[in-house]
Design an enzyme around this catalytic site. Structure first.
Site, PDB file in Angstrom:
ATOM      1  N   ASP A   1      19.680  -3.474   9.182  1.00 22.11           N
ATOM      2  CA  ASP A   1      18.343  -4.073   9.040  1.00 22.11           C
ATOM      3  C   ASP A   1      18.169  -4.627   7.632  1.00 22.11           C
ATOM      4  O   ASP A   1      17.174  -4.348   6.956  1.00 22.11           O
ATOM      5  CB  ASP A   1      17.243  -3.051   9.354  1.00 22.11           C
ATOM      6  CG  ASP A   1      15.898  -3.731   9.651  1.00 22.11           C
ATOM      7  OD1 ASP A   1      15.894  -4.969   9.859  1.00 22.11           O
ATOM      8  OD2 ASP A   1      14.874  -3.045   9.664  1.00 22.11           O
TER       9      ASP A   1
ATOM     10  N   GLY B   1       7.194   3.780  11.703  1.00 23.47           N
ATOM     11  CA  GLY B   1       6.081   4.519  11.122  1.00 23.47           C
ATOM     12  C   GLY B   1       5.523   3.899   9.857  1.00 23.47           C
ATOM     13  O   GLY B   1       6.107   2.999   9.267  1.00 23.47           O
ATOM     14  N   GLU B   2       4.352   4.414   9.448  1.00 18.24           N
ATOM     15  CA  GLU B   2       3.691   3.934   8.243  1.00 18.24           C
ATOM     16  C   GLU B   2       4.313   4.586   7.002  1.00 18.24           C
ATOM     17  O   GLU B   2       4.884   5.667   7.086  1.00 18.24           O
ATOM     18  CB  GLU B   2       2.202   4.273   8.290  1.00 18.24           C
ATOM     19  CG  GLU B   2       1.479   3.686   9.497  1.00 18.24           C
ATOM     20  CD  GLU B   2       0.092   4.276   9.663  1.00 18.24           C
ATOM     21  OE1 GLU B   2      -0.878   3.502   9.728  1.00 18.24           O
ATOM     22  OE2 GLU B   2      -0.009   5.520   9.709  1.00 18.24           O
ATOM     23  N   VAL B   3       4.154   3.907   5.857  1.00 17.84           N
ATOM     24  CA  VAL B   3       4.650   4.442   4.588  1.00 17.84           C
ATOM     25  C   VAL B   3       3.486   4.509   3.609  1.00 17.84           C
ATOM     26  O   VAL B   3       2.717   3.548   3.470  1.00 17.84           O
ATOM     27  CB  VAL B   3       5.779   3.563   4.004  1.00 17.84           C
ATOM     28  CG1 VAL B   3       6.318   4.183   2.718  1.00 17.84           C
ATOM     29  CG2 VAL B   3       6.909   3.394   5.022  1.00 17.84           C
TER      30      VAL B   3
ATOM     31  N   GLN C   1       4.437  -0.747   6.628  1.00 19.89           N
ATOM     32  CA  GLN C   1       4.312  -0.524   8.065  1.00 19.89           C
ATOM     33  C   GLN C   1       5.626  -0.922   8.699  1.00 19.89           C
ATOM     34  O   GLN C   1       5.927  -2.112   8.822  1.00 19.89           O
ATOM     35  CB  GLN C   1       3.166  -1.343   8.655  1.00 19.89           C
ATOM     36  CG  GLN C   1       3.024  -1.236  10.172  1.00 19.89           C
ATOM     37  CD  GLN C   1       2.581   0.155  10.612  1.00 19.89           C
ATOM     38  OE1 GLN C   1       1.543   0.649  10.182  1.00 19.89           O
ATOM     39  NE2 GLN C   1       3.362   0.776  11.473  1.00 19.89           N
ATOM     40  N   GLY C   2       6.447   0.050   9.053  1.00 20.58           N
ATOM     41  CA  GLY C   2       7.746  -0.242   9.626  1.00 20.58           C
ATOM     42  C   GLY C   2       7.765  -0.038  11.128  1.00 20.58           C
ATOM     43  O   GLY C   2       6.762   0.349  11.744  1.00 20.58           O
ATOM     44  N   THR C   3       8.931  -0.291  11.712  1.00 17.29           N
ATOM     45  CA  THR C   3       9.110  -0.115  13.155  1.00 17.29           C
ATOM     46  C   THR C   3       8.899   1.333  13.555  1.00 17.29           C
ATOM     47  O   THR C   3       8.392   1.635  14.628  1.00 17.29           O
ATOM     48  CB  THR C   3      10.536  -0.546  13.553  1.00 17.29           C
ATOM     49  OG1 THR C   3      10.775  -1.857  13.043  1.00 17.29           O
ATOM     50  CG2 THR C   3      10.702  -0.555  15.055  1.00 17.29           C
TER      51      THR C   3
ATOM     52  N   ILE D   1       1.442   1.624   1.821  1.00 20.26           N
ATOM     53  CA  ILE D   1       2.224   0.563   1.180  1.00 20.26           C
ATOM     54  C   ILE D   1       3.219  -0.095   2.135  1.00 20.26           C
ATOM     55  O   ILE D   1       3.933  -1.025   1.741  1.00 20.26           O
ATOM     56  CB  ILE D   1       2.980   1.092  -0.057  1.00 20.26           C
ATOM     57  CG1 ILE D   1       3.886   2.274   0.323  1.00 20.26           C
ATOM     58  CG2 ILE D   1       2.009   1.474  -1.164  1.00 20.26           C
ATOM     59  CD1 ILE D   1       4.770   2.755  -0.824  1.00 20.26           C
TER      60      ILE D   1
END
Length: 366
Positions: free
Chosen positions: A148, A30-32, A26-28, A24
Site C-alpha cells: 500500500d 480504522g481511525e488514527v 482515517q484508514g481502511t 489525524i
C-alpha cells in the site's frame, strides 16, 4: 494472563491512560488519533482497530500487522509501541475497543506536498527518496511486501526521519514458491502497478517499487501523477505515460488473466522522461524514475540498485530535512488538509506558478 500475551507485545488493559488530542487519519482499517500518555506526557498515534465485522476474535488484518511490525525494527519503519483496549463495561456491551499505539510522527508526505509553502530542494527530495528506498530495502530483505505504497503512508518526523507506515495490507512473501497466489486487490488505485491491474497473483517486491516511483514523481508534481477512476482508466493512464503494454516490452504479459479482457491502448510510445522533464530538471532523477516505472516487473529496478543509482551520488547530495521542517510549526497530514482544487496541466507546458498563500492547497491532474 491476557489471551493476547502470545503476541509478545506490551499490552495495556486500560486505554484511558492516553488522552486523545485530535483525529489525524482515517484508514481502511480504522481511525488514527494523536494522543498523549497521561503519565509520561509522550505523544503517540493511536490506530483504532475496527471490530464491527468480526463475529469473534481479533481481526486477522490487525494480527498480521502486529506480527509483521514485531519483525520490522528499523529507523525507516514506524515503531509499534504497545496495544491497548478499553475496559469492558455494560456501556460498551462488554465489547472492547482495541488500539495499536505507535510513535508519533508530525507529518505525512501527502500532507506536506499539499501545502504550497512546503518547498523541497533537490537535496531534500533525495533525502526523502533515499530513506523511502532504505525502508523498502529493509522490509524486502525481511521478505515483507508493503502492498500500500502511497504518499499518505509515508510519515516524516519533525527531525526529518522518514517512516514507512500502515502495514494493514502487508504480508510475507517467498522468493522460491512460484505457486503462491496472493490477492491482487491491494495498493491504492493511483499507485497500483500494471501487473496487479492485469490480474497477476504471483508477485514480489516490484509492486512496492512501482509505488515508490509514483511517490518520487509526486515530489515534483505535488500530486499523484496517474489519477484513474477505474482499473481500466488507470491502465489507460499508465499506457499513455509508460507506453503500450505488449509482449514485446513485457514478455509473458499476454498470459495474465485480464490481458485479453481489458482494452489496452495500442501504439503508445513511452513518454516518462518527456512528460516529466518540465518538472524534474535533474537528468539522474528522470533516469531513476524511468527505471522505477518500468512496465515489466522483472526489469523494474530493485531497492539495492536504486540506492546505488547516480541520483543519490551527485551534487547536491541528500541533505537534512530538519531546517526546512523547522520553519513549519504545525503538523501536516493528508486527512487534515483542506480539499485540494484540481489544476489541469498540459504535459508540454511547465507547471503553473503557485501563489504564496499559507492556506492554499492544490492538486494537479498530470
Amino acid at each position: 494472563m491476557s489471551k493476547y500475551d502470545d503476541l509478545k507485545f506490551p499490552f495495556c488493559e486500560d486505554e484511558s491512560k492516553f488522552e486523545k488530542l485530535a483525529k489525524i487519519g482515517q484508514g481502511t482499517f480504522g481511525e488514527v488519533f494523536k494522543a498523549r500518555d497521561r503519565k509520561t506526557k509522550r505523544l503517540v498515534a493511536m490506530k483504532k482497530v475496527l471490530m464491527e465485522n468480526e463475529k469473534e476474535g481479533f481481526p486477522i488484518t490487525a494480527l498480521r500487522e502486529i506480527k509483521i511490525l514485531q519483525l520490522l525494527k528499523n529507523e525507516n519503519v514506524v515503531n509499534l509501541l504497545e496495544i491497548c483496549r478499553t475496559k469492558v463495561t455494560p456501556y460498551n456491551r462488554f465489547k472492547s475497543t482495541f488500539y495499536l499505539v505507535f510513535e508519533f510522527c508530525e507529518h505525512d508526505l501527502a500532507g506536506l506536498l499539499s501545502n504550497v509553502n512546503v518547498k523541497f530542494t533537490l537535496g531534500e527530495i533525495k533525502k526523502v527518496m533515499q530513506q523511502l528506498l532504505n525502508g523498502l530495502y529493509f522490509i524486502h530483505s525481511n521478505k515483507i511486501l508493503h502492498r500500500d505504497m502511497k504518499a499518505a503512508n509515508i510519515l516524516i518526523t519533525k527531525n526529518g526521519v522518514l517512516k514507512l507506515a500502515d502495514f494493514g495490507l502487508a504480508r510475507a512473501f517467498s522468493v522460491s514458491s512460484k505457486g503462491l497466489r496472493y490477492t491482487n486487490r491491494v495498493v491504492t488505485l493511483w499507485y497500483r502497478p500494471p501487473e496487479l491491474l492485469l490480474g497477476e497473483r504471483n508477485y514480489g517486491p516490484a509492486i512496492d517499487q512501482w509505488g515508490a516511483g509514483c511517490i518520487m514523481a509526486e515530489m515534483w508534481t505535488r500530486s499523484p501523477i496517474m489519477q484513474g477512476n477505474t482499473e481500466q482508466h488507470q491502465l489507460q493512464l499508465i499506457s499513455q505515460l509508460c507506453g503500450s503494454i505488449t509482449p514485446e516490452v513485457w514478455p509473458g504479459v499476454e498470459k495474465l488473466e485480464l490481458y485479453d479482457k481489458l482494452e489496452l491502448p495500442k501504439g503508445q510510445k513511452r513518454k516518462v522522461k518527456e512528460r516529466l522533464k518540465h518538472y524534474m530538471k535533474d537528468q539522474y532523477a528522470l533516469d531513476l524514475l524511468d527505471r522505477l516505472l518500468c512496465l515489466d516487473p522483472v526489469k523494474r529496478i530493485d531497492t539495492d540498485s536504486a540506492l546505488n543509482h547516480d541520483f543519490f551520488w551527485n551534487d547536491p547530495m541528500p541533505c537534512d530535512l530538519t531546517p526546512m521542517l523547522s520553519r513549519h510549526g504545525t503538523s501536516m497530514f493528508e486527512y487534515l488538509a483542506p480539499p485540494r482544487r484540481r489544476v489541469a496541466a498540459h504535459p508540454h507546458q511547465p507547471p503553473p506558478k503557485q501563489q504564496a498563500n499559507p492556506d492554499q492547497h492544490f492538486e494537479r491532474i498530470f
